[in-house]
Design a protein around this motif. Structure first.
Motif, PDB file in Angstrom:
ATOM      1  N   ARG A  21     -35.622  38.182   9.622  1.00 50.41           N
ATOM      2  CA  ARG A  21     -36.618  37.645   8.671  1.00 50.41           C
ATOM      3  C   ARG A  21     -35.949  37.232   7.365  1.00 50.41           C
ATOM      4  N   LEU A  22     -35.020  38.064   6.866  1.00 50.76           N
ATOM      5  CA  LEU A  22     -34.317  37.736   5.627  1.00 50.76           C
ATOM      6  C   LEU A  22     -33.492  36.460   5.775  1.00 50.76           C
ATOM      7  N   ALA A  23     -32.847  36.285   6.907  1.00 54.57           N
ATOM      8  CA  ALA A  23     -32.065  35.069   7.147  1.00 54.57           C
ATOM      9  C   ALA A  23     -32.960  33.838   7.076  1.00 54.57           C
ATOM     10  N   ARG A  24     -34.107  33.912   7.717  1.00 53.12           N
ATOM     11  CA  ARG A  24     -35.052  32.782   7.697  1.00 53.12           C
ATOM     12  C   ARG A  24     -35.520  32.501   6.266  1.00 53.12           C
ATOM     13  N   ARG A  25     -35.862  33.542   5.526  1.00 52.89           N
ATOM     14  CA  ARG A  25     -36.337  33.358   4.141  1.00 52.89           C
ATOM     15  C   ARG A  25     -35.257  32.766   3.250  1.00 52.89           C
ATOM     16  N   HIS A  26     -34.028  33.243   3.384  1.00 49.46           N
ATOM     17  CA  HIS A  26     -32.927  32.685   2.585  1.00 49.46           C
ATOM     18  C   HIS A  26     -32.712  31.215   2.922  1.00 49.46           C
ATOM     19  N   ALA A  27     -32.790  30.865   4.195  1.00 52.87           N
ATOM     20  CA  ALA A  27     -32.607  29.474   4.599  1.00 52.87           C
ATOM     21  C   ALA A  27     -33.686  28.579   3.997  1.00 52.87           C
ATOM     22  N   VAL A  28     -34.928  29.022   4.035  1.00 54.22           N
ATOM     23  CA  VAL A  28     -36.028  28.229   3.468  1.00 54.22           C
ATOM     24  C   VAL A  28     -35.860  28.079   1.956  1.00 54.22           C
ATOM     25  N   ARG A  29     -35.491  29.163   1.285  1.00 54.64           N
ATOM     26  CA  ARG A  29     -35.278  29.095  -0.168  1.00 54.64           C
ATOM     27  C   ARG A  29     -34.134  28.138  -0.491  1.00 54.64           C
ATOM     28  N   TRP A  30     -33.035  28.235   0.269  1.00 52.05           N
ATOM     29  CA  TRP A  30     -31.879  27.379   0.033  1.00 52.05           C
ATOM     30  C   TRP A  30     -32.231  25.909   0.245  1.00 52.05           C
ATOM     31  N   MET A  31     -33.005  25.627   1.282  1.00 52.95           N
ATOM     32  CA  MET A  31     -33.432  24.240   1.521  1.00 52.95           C
ATOM     33  C   MET A  31     -34.337  23.753   0.393  1.00 52.95           C
ATOM     34  N   GLY A  32     -35.211  24.633  -0.110  1.00 52.35           N
ATOM     35  CA  GLY A  32     -36.070  24.265  -1.235  1.00 52.35           C
ATOM     36  C   GLY A  32     -35.265  23.888  -2.468  1.00 52.35           C
ATOM     37  N   GLU A  33     -34.175  24.600  -2.706  1.00 54.09           N
ATOM     38  CA  GLU A  33     -33.297  24.297  -3.840  1.00 54.09           C
ATOM     39  C   GLU A  33     -32.576  22.968  -3.658  1.00 54.09           C
ATOM     40  N   ARG A  34     -32.568  22.448  -2.461  1.00 52.30           N
ATOM     41  CA  ARG A  34     -31.933  21.170  -2.173  1.00 52.30           C
ATOM     42  C   ARG A  34     -32.937  20.052  -1.931  1.00 52.30           C
ATOM     43  N   GLY A  35     -34.163  20.263  -2.391  1.00 53.31           N
ATOM     44  CA  GLY A  35     -35.157  19.196  -2.354  1.00 53.31           C
ATOM     45  C   GLY A  35     -36.060  19.165  -1.141  1.00 53.31           C
ATOM     46  N   HIS A  36     -36.038  20.200  -0.324  1.00 57.11           N
ATOM     47  CA  HIS A  36     -36.905  20.269   0.853  1.00 57.11           C
ATOM     48  C   HIS A  36     -37.814  21.491   0.694  1.00 57.11           C
ATOM     49  N   PRO A  37     -39.001  21.293   0.093  1.00 58.34           N
ATOM     50  CA  PRO A  37     -39.886  22.430  -0.171  1.00 58.34           C
ATOM     51  C   PRO A  37     -40.300  23.151   1.108  1.00 58.34           C
ATOM     52  N   PRO A  38     -40.714  24.424   0.982  1.00 57.09           N
ATOM     53  CA  PRO A  38     -41.034  25.243   2.159  1.00 57.09           C
ATOM     54  C   PRO A  38     -42.025  24.619   3.141  1.00 57.09           C
ATOM     55  N   ALA A  39     -42.968  23.820   2.662  1.00 57.85           N
ATOM     56  CA  ALA A  39     -43.963  23.233   3.570  1.00 57.85           C
ATOM     57  C   ALA A  39     -43.503  21.902   4.179  1.00 57.85           C
ATOM     58  N   SER A  40     -42.307  21.432   3.817  1.00 61.49           N
ATOM     59  CA  SER A  40     -41.840  20.148   4.355  1.00 61.49           C
ATOM     60  C   SER A  40     -41.460  20.298   5.829  1.00 61.49           C
ATOM     61  N   ASP A  41     -41.468  19.177   6.531  1.00 60.00           N
ATOM     62  CA  ASP A  41     -41.090  19.192   7.950  1.00 60.00           C
ATOM     63  C   ASP A  41     -39.669  19.704   8.147  1.00 60.00           C
ATOM     64  N   VAL A  42     -38.753  19.271   7.278  1.00 57.39           N
ATOM     65  CA  VAL A  42     -37.362  19.707   7.402  1.00 57.39           C
ATOM     66  C   VAL A  42     -37.261  21.211   7.224  1.00 57.39           C
ATOM     67  N   SER A  43     -37.884  21.733   6.184  1.00 52.75           N
ATOM     68  CA  SER A  43     -37.805  23.172   5.919  1.00 52.75           C
ATOM     69  C   SER A  43     -38.455  23.974   7.043  1.00 52.75           C
ATOM     70  N   CYS A  44     -39.554  23.507   7.571  1.00 51.87           N
ATOM     71  CA  CYS A  44     -40.208  24.202   8.691  1.00 51.87           C
ATOM     72  C   CYS A  44     -39.314  24.205   9.934  1.00 51.87           C
ATOM     73  N   ALA A  45     -38.635  23.091  10.189  1.00 56.71           N
ATOM     74  CA  ALA A  45     -37.717  23.024  11.331  1.00 56.71           C
ATOM     75  C   ALA A  45     -36.542  23.981  11.128  1.00 56.71           C
ATOM     76  N   VAL A  46     -36.014  24.028   9.911  1.00 54.97           N
ATOM     77  CA  VAL A  46     -34.906  24.946   9.610  1.00 54.97           C
ATOM     78  C   VAL A  46     -35.370  26.385   9.779  1.00 54.97           C
TER      79      VAL A  46
END
Length: 141
Positions: A21-46
């Motif tokens: 769970r922590l790995a998934r949360r860190h990945a979503v946060r990291w993607m958000g910091e790179r312009g892909h917010p948590p609800a975006s298709d890219v972030s959801c796929a990641v």
């Protein structure tokens, strides 16, 4: 020739459901910091790919006292994110294809989901022990 923008994140997590769970949360946060917010298709796929690969590492690759690793490597020029999850178990067969799953089964769909979401994926042995399962996702999902 333009320089490629490569960004990466490398973290270790306990080989437990909480670690996955922590790995998934860190990945979503990291993607958000790179312009892909948590609800975006890219972030959801990641989130889905990291969650599935981390859960598999915990369930099938767990060695007591050993962690699993997560690497995210973003190549904006190529439009690709590479996800790698490494565990310490090398005795099990490396995944080479998404397994067939029973429609009524309660498990066995993780790599099928990864196969659908990723442009390509695979696995490699690690030295001296373990394996890495990786997936590459297009940023334009």
């Amino acid at each position: 020739m333009p320089q490629r923008e490569l960004r990466s994140l490398t973290l270790q997590f306990p080989s437990s459901p909480r670690g996955a769970r922590l790995a998934r949360r860190h990945a979503v946060r990291w993607m958000g910091e790179r312009g892909h917010p948590p609800a975006s298709d890219v972030s959801c796929a990641v989130a889905l790919v990291v969650g599935e690969l981390a859960a598999n590492a915990v369930q099938h690759g767990r060695i007591p006292g050993r962690e699993f690793g997560l690497l995210l490597a973003l190549d904006r020029a190529a439009g690709v994110l590479r996800v790698e999850v490494a565990d310490a178990a090398s005795a099990k067969r490396l995944p080479t294809a998404a397994p067939a799953s029973s429609p009524d089964g309660e498990s066995g769909r993780g790599l099928l989901l990864v196969d659908v979401m990723a442009e390509r994926w695979g696995s490699t042995p690690r030295s001296p022990v373990g394996k890495t399962v990786w997936a590459e996702l297009r940023l334009e999902i």
